[in-house]
Design a protein around this motif. Structure first.
Motif, PDB file in Angstrom:
ATOM      1  N   UNK A   1       0.901  -1.165  -0.030  1.00  0.00           N
ATOM      2  CA  UNK A   1       0.112   0.093  -0.001  1.00  0.00           C
ATOM      3  C   UNK A   1       0.767   1.278   0.055  1.00  0.00           C
ATOM      4  N   UNK A   2       0.382   2.377  -0.696  1.00  0.00           N
ATOM      5  CA  UNK A   2       1.194   3.593  -0.614  1.00  0.00           C
ATOM      6  C   UNK A   2       0.404   4.766  -0.487  1.00  0.00           C
ATOM      7  N   UNK A   3       0.813   5.640  -0.075  1.00  0.00           N
ATOM      8  CA  UNK A   3       0.181   7.125   0.088  1.00  0.00           C
ATOM      9  C   UNK A   3       1.030   8.183  -0.796  1.00  0.00           C
TER      10      UNK A   3
ATOM     11  N   UNK B   1      -4.345  13.734   0.411  1.00  0.00           N
ATOM     12  CA  UNK B   1      -3.588  12.099   0.085  1.00  0.00           C
ATOM     13  C   UNK B   1      -4.447  11.430  -0.409  1.00  0.00           C
ATOM     14  N   UNK B   2      -3.971  10.626  -1.379  1.00  0.00           N
ATOM     15  CA  UNK B   2      -4.505   9.611  -2.117  1.00  0.00           C
ATOM     16  C   UNK B   2      -3.748   8.358  -2.046  1.00  0.00           C
ATOM     17  N   UNK B   3      -4.298   6.966  -2.107  1.00  0.00           N
ATOM     18  CA  UNK B   3      -3.671   5.932  -1.938  1.00  0.00           C
ATOM     19  C   UNK B   3      -3.427   5.109  -3.061  1.00  0.00           C
ATOM     20  N   UNK B   4      -2.660   3.804  -2.916  1.00  0.00           N
ATOM     21  CA  UNK B   4      -2.582   2.944  -3.885  1.00  0.00           C
ATOM     22  C   UNK B   4      -2.608   1.546  -3.395  1.00  0.00           C
ATOM     23  N   UNK B   5      -3.164   0.535  -3.758  1.00  0.00           N
ATOM     24  CA  UNK B   5      -3.232  -0.647  -3.171  1.00  0.00           C
ATOM     25  C   UNK B   5      -2.677  -1.742  -4.403  1.00  0.00           C
TER      26      UNK B   5
END
Length: 335
Positions: free
Chosen positions: A239-241, A249-253
């Motif tokens: 997971x990343x921010x 702030x947006x994230x990735x899975x």
């Protein structure tokens, strides 16, 4: 492996790689006259350097990615495998009109302290018929093992980004998208740590652009990953921010798996969800891994998007055995 056999296998691999690169160049030349159909954010993809294994596994490689992949993902992992690897890579997206070419070398065998180091560089562009953004990424990294269970690493990265001037009905406009000088020209810092909890189980954290450049061209990001591997398979979830690109702030899975079959072939599958673009992207990867070299391909395709993108990465790695030691173990070449 006998020197003659190595030479023959390298000649065969070189011909295959050159043919693939020639096809890539042909496709790129045909597409240059068209405008891209994706957003700039999709095409730029946080400015990340693509890696064939990582793309095939959905981007989930912060914990398990050693060798040349670690230089661009998590520098701490450079110290986790005894390798001297050299890589050449090329990437292409027909929708973004993007192309990337680069090299990397990682060494963790030529000093008695087990300190690992790496150098890498890439040149990229997208939308040559429109805004025509180009960027050069040069970096050097160091990793230090602390005992048998912890590794720390850092990377200094020089990034220079240029973009064409806008050309509206009243001519060029500096306010729209461009300037006489580079949009960005600075040095940033990445830092990571990886913990080996059990045999084959790793947990990693890494931060990118920690000098806080204040631009989406070099966004501050933080990622964490958990991975497990054996000599025949690997699986990881990350997971990343992203704290910069979108104003909030947006994230990735990301998740991926890999199977090492018949002592030569790596088969990969992955999935990525990007909270910034709100796009799901499945991926596939394939690698042929010889004791002395590898040829690897990773392909990602966006789903359920008005501006879906296809992105492919081809890489060739050479495993240099400077000390006359035995070939790298499977889990070292695989990672």
């Amino acid at each position: 492996m006998r020197p003659l056999a190595v030479a023959v296998s390298l000649r065969g691999a070189s011909r295959t790689a050159l043919a693939a690169l020639a096809l890539l160049a042909l496709l790129t030349g045909r597409a240059r006259a068209d405008d891209m159909s994706t957003s700039p954010e999709q095409a730029y993809d946080l400015g990340e350097v693509p890696n064939a294994r990582a793309v095939g596994m959905g981007g989930a490689l912060n914990a398990l990615g050693v060798s040349t992949a670690s230089l661009f993902l998590n520098p701490a992992n450079m110290a986790l495998a005894r390798v001297y690897h050299l890589e050449a890579l090329a990437a292409y997206s027909p929708e973004a009109k993007r192309q990337t070419y680069g090299f990397a070398v990682v060494d963790s065998v030529l000093n008695s302290a087990h300190i690992a180091g790496g150098l890498g560089g890439t040149w990229s562009e997208f939308d040559p018929g429109g805004i025509h953004r180009t960027w050069t990424d040069l970096r050097g990294g160091v990793a230090i093992p602390l005992g048998d269970h912890l590794s720390l690493g850092g990377t200094l990265r020089w990034l220079r980004v240029n973009q064409a001037l806008g050309a509206g009905p009243f001519g060029t406009s500096y306010a729209s998208d461009g300037a006489n000088g580079p949009l960005f020209n600075s040095i940033t810092l990445d830092a990571g740590a990886t913990v080996s909890v059990l045999d084959g189980l790793r947990i990693a954290v890494v931060g990118h652009n920690l000098t806080n450049p204040g631009t989406a061209l070099a966004p501050i990001t933080a990622a964490a990953g958990v991975g497990y591997f054996t000599p025949i398979f690997a699986i990881e979830g990350d997971g990343s921010l992203d704290f910069t690109t979108w104003g909030n702030t947006r994230g990735r899975l990301m998740g991926g798996a890999e199977l090492f079959a018949a002592d030569r072939y790596a088969l990969r599958v992955g999935w990525r969800y990007d909270g910034g673009t709100k796009i799901n992207s499945p991926s596939l990867g394939f690698g042929y891994i010889d004791p002395s070299w590898s040829l690897e391909l990773g392909i990602r395709r966006d789903l359920i998007s008005e501006h879906a993108e296809t992105f492919g990465v081809l890489s060739f790695r050479y495993f240099y055995d400077s000390a006359g030691a035995s070939p790298p173990q499977q889990n070292e070449t695989l990672q």
